[in-house]
Design a protein around this motif. Structure first.
Motif, PDB file in Angstrom:
ATOM      1  N   PRO A 119      10.570  -9.677   1.623  1.00 25.52           N
ATOM      2  CA  PRO A 119      11.725  -9.521   0.052  1.00 25.52           C
ATOM      3  C   PRO A 119      10.158  -9.003  -1.068  1.00 25.52           C
ATOM      4  N   GLY A 120      10.325  -8.227  -1.905  1.00 23.49           N
ATOM      5  CA  GLY A 120       9.298  -7.831  -2.890  1.00 23.49           C
ATOM      6  C   GLY A 120       8.810  -6.868  -2.067  1.00 23.49           C
ATOM      7  N   LEU A 121       8.916  -5.914  -1.065  1.00 22.86           N
ATOM      8  CA  LEU A 121       7.930  -5.041  -0.804  1.00 22.86           C
ATOM      9  C   LEU A 121       8.472  -3.113  -0.602  1.00 22.86           C
ATOM     10  N   ILE A 122       8.303  -3.038  -1.248  1.00 19.89           N
ATOM     11  CA  ILE A 122       8.758  -1.081  -0.814  1.00 19.89           C
ATOM     12  C   ILE A 122       7.866  -0.564  -0.269  1.00 19.89           C
ATOM     13  N   MET A 123       7.812   0.601   0.657  1.00 22.04           N
ATOM     14  CA  MET A 123       7.885   1.191   1.839  1.00 22.04           C
ATOM     15  C   MET A 123       7.770   2.619   0.510  1.00 22.04           C
ATOM     16  N   LEU A 124       6.507   3.135   0.544  1.00 24.71           N
ATOM     17  CA  LEU A 124       6.354   4.636  -0.367  1.00 24.71           C
ATOM     18  C   LEU A 124       5.508   5.375   1.080  1.00 24.71           C
ATOM     19  N   PRO A 125       6.082   6.796   0.735  1.00 28.23           N
ATOM     20  CA  PRO A 125       5.791   7.306   1.139  1.00 28.23           C
ATOM     21  C   PRO A 125       3.152   8.092   0.878  1.00 28.23           C
ATOM     22  N   TYR A 126       3.352   7.464   0.178  1.00 24.41           N
ATOM     23  CA  TYR A 126       2.188   8.089  -0.583  1.00 24.41           C
ATOM     24  C   TYR A 126       1.270   7.092  -1.190  1.00 24.41           C
ATOM     25  N   ALA A 127       0.549   7.099  -0.970  1.00 21.04           N
ATOM     26  CA  ALA A 127      -0.512   5.802  -1.411  1.00 21.04           C
ATOM     27  C   ALA A 127      -1.233   6.278  -2.908  1.00 21.04           C
ATOM     28  N   GLU A 128      -0.149   6.105  -4.048  1.00 15.35           N
ATOM     29  CA  GLU A 128      -0.154   6.608  -5.294  1.00 15.35           C
ATOM     30  C   GLU A 128       0.372   5.532  -6.356  1.00 15.35           C
ATOM     31  N   ASN A 129       0.044   6.097  -7.153  1.00 10.59           N
ATOM     32  CA  ASN A 129       0.851   5.490  -8.837  1.00 10.59           C
ATOM     33  C   ASN A 129       2.494   6.388  -8.540  1.00 10.59           C
ATOM     34  N   ALA A 130       3.530   4.730  -8.255  1.00  7.33           N
ATOM     35  CA  ALA A 130       4.465   5.215  -8.274  1.00  7.33           C
ATOM     36  C   ALA A 130       5.690   5.482 -10.548  1.00  7.33           C
TER      37      ALA A 130
END
Length: 179
Positions: A90-101
């Motif tokens: 819980p509390g983690l979201i995976m994103l495609p890029y390693a930069e600010n969102a």
């Protein structure tokens, strides 16, 4: 309306005094009811907030958001909306890029605690909070008083049903094929 204004208005509608002693007696219970109404209205309207947050190697930690998140509406990176997935942890979201969102999410408004706290909801919703508080307080009375609770809660629910919770940006209504 401040919390004190909400409590005084509710006490006036309950035909109880609104002097300092009476307000002090009912403050904790009526404050609890006001916070319940505020959360219910925020959920009905889909109360959202947008903020830019840092990520660590493409992982967004929900604790970095300023408010408690109840649902993520959209995440943008590189100027576009991106797909995301929640990890089993819980509390983690995976994103495609390693930069600010830039994250748009639903959140719970801050609780009203002090006399001069003002609800984060729009001003036109404050009378609804008063109706809810009066209805909930009447529910705890004798049988004759409980009939009055039905009237106030019916008014609250009727007004809540008329709220337009679908006033959002155009891409909030997109149908995304994930498969």
């Amino acid at each position: 309306m401040t919390l004190n204004d909400i409590i005084v208005s509710a006490l006036a509608q309950l035909d109880r005094g609104h002097d300092a002693e009476t307000v002090a007696i009912y403050r904790s219970r009526l404050t609890q009811y006001a916070n319940e109404a505020q959360k219910d209205l925020a959920e009905t309207l889909g109360f959202t907030r947008t903020e830019e947050v840092p990520t660590e190697d493409g992982i967004l930690y929900l604790y970095t958001l300023e408010r408690r998140c109840t649902r993520i509406e959209r995440i943008c990176q590189r100027g576009k909306s991106v797909p995301f997935r929640a990890e089993p942890k819980p509390g983690l979201i995976m994103l495609p890029y390693a930069e600010n969102a830039v994250v748009t999410y639903r959140f719970v408004p801050n609780d009203l605690v002090n006399d001069n706290d003002v609800s984060e909801l729009d001003d036109y919703l404050h009378p609804l909070i008063v109706s809810y508080v009066v209805g909930r307080e009447r529910m705890g009375g004798d049988v004759a008083t409980q009939d009055g609770a039905n009237i106030y809660l019916s008014m609250y629910n009727a007004a809540k049903a008329k709220l337009r919770g679908y006033l959002k940006s155009d891409d909030a209504f997109r149908i995304v094929n994930r498969w």
